[in-house]
Motif scaffolding. Sequence first.
Motif, PDB file in Angstrom:
ATOM      1  N   LEU A 125       0.747  -1.154   0.232  1.00 44.41           N
ATOM      2  CA  LEU A 125      -0.050  -0.069  -0.169  1.00 44.41           C
ATOM      3  C   LEU A 125       0.919   1.393   0.083  1.00 44.41           C
ATOM      4  O   LEU A 125       0.470   2.228  -0.721  1.00 44.41           O
ATOM      5  CB  LEU A 125      -0.888  -0.016   1.319  1.00 44.41           C
ATOM      6  N   ALA A 126       2.096   1.324   0.873  1.00 41.73           N
ATOM      7  CA  ALA A 126       3.002   2.535   0.860  1.00 41.73           C
ATOM      8  C   ALA A 126       3.378   2.569  -0.430  1.00 41.73           C
ATOM      9  O   ALA A 126       3.799   3.698  -0.812  1.00 41.73           O
ATOM     10  CB  ALA A 126       4.013   1.976   1.957  1.00 41.73           C
ATOM     11  N   ARG A 127       3.713   1.591  -1.365  1.00 44.20           N
ATOM     12  CA  ARG A 127       4.351   1.803  -2.651  1.00 44.20           C
ATOM     13  C   ARG A 127       3.362   2.276  -3.518  1.00 44.20           C
ATOM     14  O   ARG A 127       3.639   2.981  -4.338  1.00 44.20           O
ATOM     15  CB  ARG A 127       4.910   0.218  -3.286  1.00 44.20           C
ATOM     16  N   GLY A 128       2.016   1.950  -3.373  1.00 44.88           N
ATOM     17  CA  GLY A 128       0.964   2.555  -4.110  1.00 44.88           C
ATOM     18  C   GLY A 128       0.914   4.041  -3.706  1.00 44.88           C
ATOM     19  O   GLY A 128       0.647   5.007  -4.888  1.00 44.88           O
ATOM     20  N   VAL A 129       1.131   4.546  -2.401  1.00 49.90           N
ATOM     21  CA  VAL A 129       1.091   5.947  -2.221  1.00 49.90           C
ATOM     22  C   VAL A 129       2.518   6.661  -3.100  1.00 49.90           C
ATOM     23  O   VAL A 129       2.346   7.641  -3.589  1.00 49.90           O
ATOM     24  CB  VAL A 129       1.155   6.259  -0.688  1.00 49.90           C
ATOM     25  N   LEU A 130       3.584   6.052  -3.094  1.00 47.33           N
ATOM     26  CA  LEU A 130       4.809   6.460  -3.652  1.00 47.33           C
ATOM     27  C   LEU A 130       4.736   6.763  -5.175  1.00 47.33           C
ATOM     28  O   LEU A 130       5.014   7.690  -5.640  1.00 47.33           O
ATOM     29  CB  LEU A 130       6.252   5.855  -3.317  1.00 47.33           C
ATOM     30  N   ALA A 131       4.079   5.693  -5.582  1.00 43.85           N
ATOM     31  CA  ALA A 131       3.654   5.648  -6.949  1.00 43.85           C
ATOM     32  C   ALA A 131       2.773   6.973  -7.426  1.00 43.85           C
ATOM     33  O   ALA A 131       3.306   7.470  -8.381  1.00 43.85           O
ATOM     34  CB  ALA A 131       3.230   4.213  -7.510  1.00 43.85           C
ATOM     35  N   GLY A 132       1.952   6.989  -6.904  1.00 42.37           N
ATOM     36  CA  GLY A 132       0.907   7.951  -7.015  1.00 42.37           C
ATOM     37  C   GLY A 132       1.443   9.205  -6.681  1.00 42.37           C
ATOM     38  O   GLY A 132       0.920  10.288  -7.573  1.00 42.37           O
ATOM     39  N   LEU A 133       2.452   9.384  -5.905  1.00 43.91           N
ATOM     40  CA  LEU A 133       3.047  10.692  -5.916  1.00 43.91           C
ATOM     41  C   LEU A 133       4.247  11.004  -6.742  1.00 43.91           C
ATOM     42  O   LEU A 133       4.697  12.044  -6.926  1.00 43.91           O
ATOM     43  CB  LEU A 133       3.823  10.966  -4.214  1.00 43.91           C
ATOM     44  N   GLY A 134       4.186   9.855  -7.666  1.00 43.16           N
ATOM     45  CA  GLY A 134       5.316  10.079  -8.901  1.00 43.16           C
ATOM     46  C   GLY A 134       6.755   9.665  -8.331  1.00 43.16           C
ATOM     47  O   GLY A 134       7.778  10.290  -9.013  1.00 43.16           O
ATOM     48  N   GLU A 135       6.797   9.118  -7.106  1.00 40.02           N
ATOM     49  CA  GLU A 135       8.233   9.103  -6.600  1.00 40.02           C
ATOM     50  C   GLU A 135       8.724   7.630  -6.648  1.00 40.02           C
ATOM     51  O   GLU A 135       9.816   7.204  -6.385  1.00 40.02           O
ATOM     52  CB  GLU A 135       8.304   9.332  -4.967  1.00 40.02           C
ATOM     53  N   LEU A 136       7.933   6.691  -7.295  1.00 37.58           N
ATOM     54  CA  LEU A 136       8.469   5.424  -7.539  1.00 37.58           C
ATOM     55  C   LEU A 136       7.900   4.954  -8.976  1.00 37.58           C
ATOM     56  O   LEU A 136       6.764   5.087  -9.118  1.00 37.58           O
ATOM     57  CB  LEU A 136       7.582   4.500  -6.665  1.00 37.58           C
ATOM     58  N   PRO A 137       8.971   4.772 -10.003  1.00 35.96           N
ATOM     59  CA  PRO A 137       8.742   4.514 -11.302  1.00 35.96           C
ATOM     60  C   PRO A 137       8.094   3.165 -11.248  1.00 35.96           C
ATOM     61  O   PRO A 137       8.197   2.190 -10.729  1.00 35.96           O
ATOM     62  CB  PRO A 137       9.981   4.325 -11.913  1.00 35.96           C
ATOM     63  N   ASP A 138       7.064   3.017 -12.317  1.00 37.84           N
ATOM     64  CA  ASP A 138       6.539   1.841 -12.847  1.00 37.84           C
ATOM     65  C   ASP A 138       7.363   0.839 -12.977  1.00 37.84           C
ATOM     66  O   ASP A 138       8.229   1.024 -13.900  1.00 37.84           O
ATOM     67  CB  ASP A 138       5.441   1.971 -14.043  1.00 37.84           C
ATOM     68  N   PRO A 139       7.509  -0.178 -12.366  1.00 35.75           N
ATOM     69  CA  PRO A 139       8.656  -1.429 -12.713  1.00 35.75           C
ATOM     70  C   PRO A 139       8.687  -2.013 -14.195  1.00 35.75           C
ATOM     71  O   PRO A 139       9.482  -2.097 -14.919  1.00 35.75           O
ATOM     72  CB  PRO A 139       8.451  -2.601 -11.947  1.00 35.75           C
ATOM     73  N   GLU A 140       7.463  -1.727 -14.946  1.00 35.68           N
ATOM     74  CA  GLU A 140       7.362  -2.240 -16.233  1.00 35.68           C
ATOM     75  C   GLU A 140       7.904  -1.190 -17.172  1.00 35.68           C
ATOM     76  O   GLU A 140       8.603  -1.440 -18.295  1.00 35.68           O
ATOM     77  CB  GLU A 140       5.894  -2.668 -16.612  1.00 35.68           C
ATOM     78  N   THR A 141       7.479  -0.075 -17.157  1.00 33.25           N
ATOM     79  CA  THR A 141       7.715   1.088 -18.058  1.00 33.25           C
ATOM     80  C   THR A 141       8.938   1.985 -17.613  1.00 33.25           C
ATOM     81  O   THR A 141       9.523   2.524 -18.421  1.00 33.25           O
ATOM     82  CB  THR A 141       6.590   2.153 -18.248  1.00 33.25           C
TER      83      THR A 141
END
Lengths: 83, 83
Positions: free
Chosen positions: A15-31
């Motif tokens: 869930l925390a990774r979901g927050v970071l991804a949503g904040l643009g601080e965690l790149p999508d591992p696929e793209t």
Amino acid sequence: MKVSDVDFSQYVVSLARGVLAGLGELPDPETNQSVKNLILAQHSFAVLKMLAHKTEGNLTSDEHHLIQTLIQDLEQRMNTQSK
Amino acid sequence: MKVSDVDFSQYVVSLARGVLAGLGELPDPETNQSVKNLILAQHSFAVLKMLAHKTEGNLTSDEHHLIQTLIQDLEQRMNTQSK
């Protein structure tokens, strides 16, 4: 159908990774691209807070420390982004 | 950044919808097609069971009834599919 167990801490981290991804601080591992989605960030953060509340008294000290630390850290990041 | 609250019951229902979708019993609202994904079904089901365990004693009777009923119903559906 065999169902594998889900670990509370792993779920909280996802869930925390979901927050970071949503904040643009965690790149999508696929793209390998960061895509900001504040609705996703807010939703995952709200789920974390709801879970912290609803699991009160039932967590190990490690689990408690993990979810509280993540919530504090993510709250700061979200506040920084909204300034 | 304002964070809306997430309701436990709504969250539990969304996880249950994830199980049904994974079992191919709930069409994707965008494509209107059912796509079976048993890994997704198993994962969402395992999250529901973990949450039921970790929230024990902290739920209202409605919330408790909801999550237990969903788990029983989904368990039957998963067992039927695996036969």
